[in-house]
Design an enzyme around this catalytic site. Structure first.
Site, short mmCIF file in Angstrom:
data_model
loop_
_atom_site.label_atom_id
_atom_site.label_comp_id
_atom_site.label_asym_id
_atom_site.label_seq_id
_atom_site.Cartn_x
_atom_site.Cartn_y
_atom_site.Cartn_z
N SER A 191 -4.79 6.60 2.28
CA SER A 191 -3.27 6.01 1.51
C SER A 191 -2.10 7.60 2.28
O SER A 191 -2.50 8.28 3.21
CB SER A 191 -2.76 6.25 0.51
N ASP A 230 3.54 4.79 5.72
CA ASP A 230 2.93 5.84 4.86
C ASP A 230 1.49 5.61 6.09
O ASP A 230 1.44 4.64 6.87
CB ASP A 230 2.79 5.59 3.92
N ASP A 280 0.24 0.98 4.16
CA ASP A 280 0.50 0.20 2.14
C ASP A 280 1.99 0.47 2.06
O ASP A 280 1.92 -0.43 0.76
CB ASP A 280 -0.58 -0.15 1.49
N ASP A 339 -1.37 4.46 5.79
CA ASP A 339 -2.50 3.46 6.26
C ASP A 339 -0.99 2.44 6.15
O ASP A 339 -2.06 1.36 5.72
CB ASP A 339 -3.65 3.49 4.59
#
Length: 567
Positions: free
Chosen positions: A158, A310, A314, A312
């Site tokens: 992440s 961000d 999410d 990734d």
């Protein structure tokens, strides 16, 4: 933690080395072993940090720095996790063949860890489906439900530092594609530890896994475009977009185009995946400086908004023009975006309910602002506060919208049961364009929120530590000697969630309620070595400016008191 003697430490390091298929981490560990054998105290200390503990598998899966050893992320640890999870899936298959879909982002070794997982799952007799290329985490969460898979694995860290990677686990079926919760995490962890007693080189592998087509991404795009719900023109609001060197751009660009939004102005230096994250020291939109390039791009283009995902994709960050801000734009807090999207969700729920009258549930984590609860009360909707993490938020009964203050939003629970920065961007852009059609700015909408529901001020203190034991010491001290006042305000109640509280599962959290209605939440971070303190206050008295001044002053006083208390 048990500290091993040097012979045992070296024996475990050599055993790890013998099963490691990665030349980079093999060379790294081999050099450490040679140095330790030659008497290097630094090498011995480094080996202790890698082998005295192992990365714990929990509800957040695994996350850590890429390096050799069980207390780091590497191919051996990932193979152990994949094989252990495979055993759990077979154990719970109830007579059928379990299935798993595996996704990965653009971080270092994400593709390698994903292929290892697919091969080991296939070798264990599980139907394994590998996504066709690097994709956002929300696409993997979507794919678990879309393919009716038993489970999903996403290889991502992440917004963690560049050298980190991680391993997130989702469950299908009655879990509807949510991340795992207790006690499943402990059950999987037990299988992982059992696998770790042997060598990963002996685990069965197979290249007979499936590679999914691009149909999954297209289906995700179709479902996400449908989040845009208004009839107003959708191209009135201009915006800059950054993927923060992550994987969001390809998918988000298609979604924005299909939804009819204005073509975004991309932050060119951050738009393509780059595991080195060269323009940011910490690839998290919440971190100081992370959005500087996005602000510069927006200023040059004169855009109405800044939209950031961000790495990734999410999480979602939003910034609006603000002449008083040094950069000309102000990033909205997660609570501000969460409140605006929650108000939108409530209005949509009313419009869609018709004669049924069932408006559904608004939900947020216990460390998020009380503002969403105020919206739920005003619209007579159900409200749920949950433990931190979308594994909990996504499980709220009757959920129509959920969020948490760390830039996470769940706006389409019938499609994705996890935070989703792309669908949240669609919802926000849809709202912004609808407001623009009526001559209203986002800033004015925030004022309207304060006028209707009260002004809610929030802040956060993050105490980053080098010695994680310090976090436990602070939590123990607060429990042993709880404060009677914070500043000049008397503490009315302290709720300790360590054994569960009010229907919430056990969690290492303290909730401090004050007589003026303010609130402090204290908890260790689940993914980083820091203690997090959340400060909230509100005011419904006076003008908007007076409400803001009162609430903001209360939060500032709370922050000063908590800094003294935890120093």
């Amino acid at each position: 933690m048990s500290v091993k003697d040097t012979p045992q430490l070296l024996a475990e390091a050599r055993a790890w080395l013998a099963q490691d298929p990665d030349p980079e981490t093999r060379d790294e560990l081999d050099a450490l072993i040679v140095a330790a054998e030659a008497g290097s105290a630094d090498a011995v200390a480094d080996l202790h940090s890698r082998f005295d503990e192992r990365l714990a598998f929990g509800t957040a899966g695994l996350r850590g720095a890429i390096a050799a050893g069980p207390n780091r992320m590497n191919r051996v640890l990932v193979a152990q996790a994949a094989a252990g999870f495979a055993r759990w899936l077979v154990e719970h298959a109830e007579g059928g063949t379990p299935s798993v879909v595996v996704g990965y982002d653009g971080r270092k070794n994400s593709d390698v860890f994903a292929r290892d997982t697919a091969e080991l799952m296939a070798g264990a007799g599980i139907r394994a489906v590998l996504l066709p290329h690097l994709l956002p985490t929300p696409v993997l969460a979507f794919a678990v439900r879309h393919l009716d898979a038993s489970a999903g694995v996403m290889v991502t860290a992440s917004h963690n530092p560049p050298n980190d990677n991680g391993y997130k686990v989702y469950l299908g079926g009655e879990n509807h594609g949510s991340q795992i919760v207790s006690p499943v995490d402990a059950e999987i962890a037990a299988h992982i530890l059992d696998v770790a007693q042997g060598s990963v080189a002996d685990l069965p592998r197979s290249d007979r896994y499936e590679v999914a087509s691009d149909d999954i991404e297209r289906a995700y795009v179709d479902a996400t475009v449908a989040v845009a719900a208004t009839d107003a023109p959708r191209d009135a609001v201009s915006f800059a977009y950054t993927a923060m060197h992550g994987v969001g751009w390809r998918t988000a660009r298609e979604v924005f185009s299909r939804a009819g939004f204005a073509s975004p102005t991309p932050v060119s230096r951050q738009i393509d995946p780059d595991p080195a994250f060269p323009t940011v020291s910490f690839p998290n939109p919440e971190e100081p400086g992370a959005m500087d390039l996005a602000f510069a791009t927006a200023r040059e283009a004169g855009t109405d908004l800044v939209i950031a995902n961000d790495p990734d994709a999410d999480r979602l960050a939003v910034a609006i023009p603000d002449p008083s801000a040094p950069d000309g734009y102000r990033r909205l807090s997660g609570n501000e975006v969460g409140a605006l999207l929650g108000w939108r969700a409530a209005e949509l729920a009313v419009a869609r309910a018709g004669e049924r009258g069932d408006l559904g549930t608004l939900a947020c984590s216990i460390v998020s602002s009380p503002a969403l609860a105020a919206v739920a009360r005003a619209y007579r909707m159900d409200f749920a506060d949950t433990l931190t993490g979308f594994k909990w938020v996504s499980r709220a009964p009757g959920l129509v919208y959920g969020y948490e203050e760390a830039l996470g939003y769940l706006v389409n629970p019938e499609t994705v049961r996890d935070k989703d920065g792309i669908s949240a961007a669609v919802a926000f852009l849809d709202l912004a364009n609808d407001l623009a059609a009526n001559g209203i700015t986002v800033a004015q909408r925030l004022d309207a929120f304060a006028e209707r529901f009260g002004f809610f001020a929030s802040d956060q203190i993050s105490l980053r530590v080098t010695d994680v034991s310090r976090i436990g010491e602070i939590m123990s001290a607060l429990r042993a000697t709880p404060p009677s006042h914070l500043g000049d305000v008397r503490v009315a109640q302290i709720d300790d969630l360590i054994d569960g509280f009010g229907g919430l599962p056990p969690s290492d959290v303290l909730r401090i309620l004050l007589e003026d209605g303010s609130r402090v939440m204290v908890r260790p971070s689940g993914t980083e070595p820091k203690l997090k303190i959340y400060l909230d206050a509100s005011s419904e008295e006076g003008t908007i400016a007076e409400r803001q001044a009162t609430a903001t002053a209360r939060v500032a006083a709370l922050g000063e008191a908590m800094r003294l208390l935890t120093a």
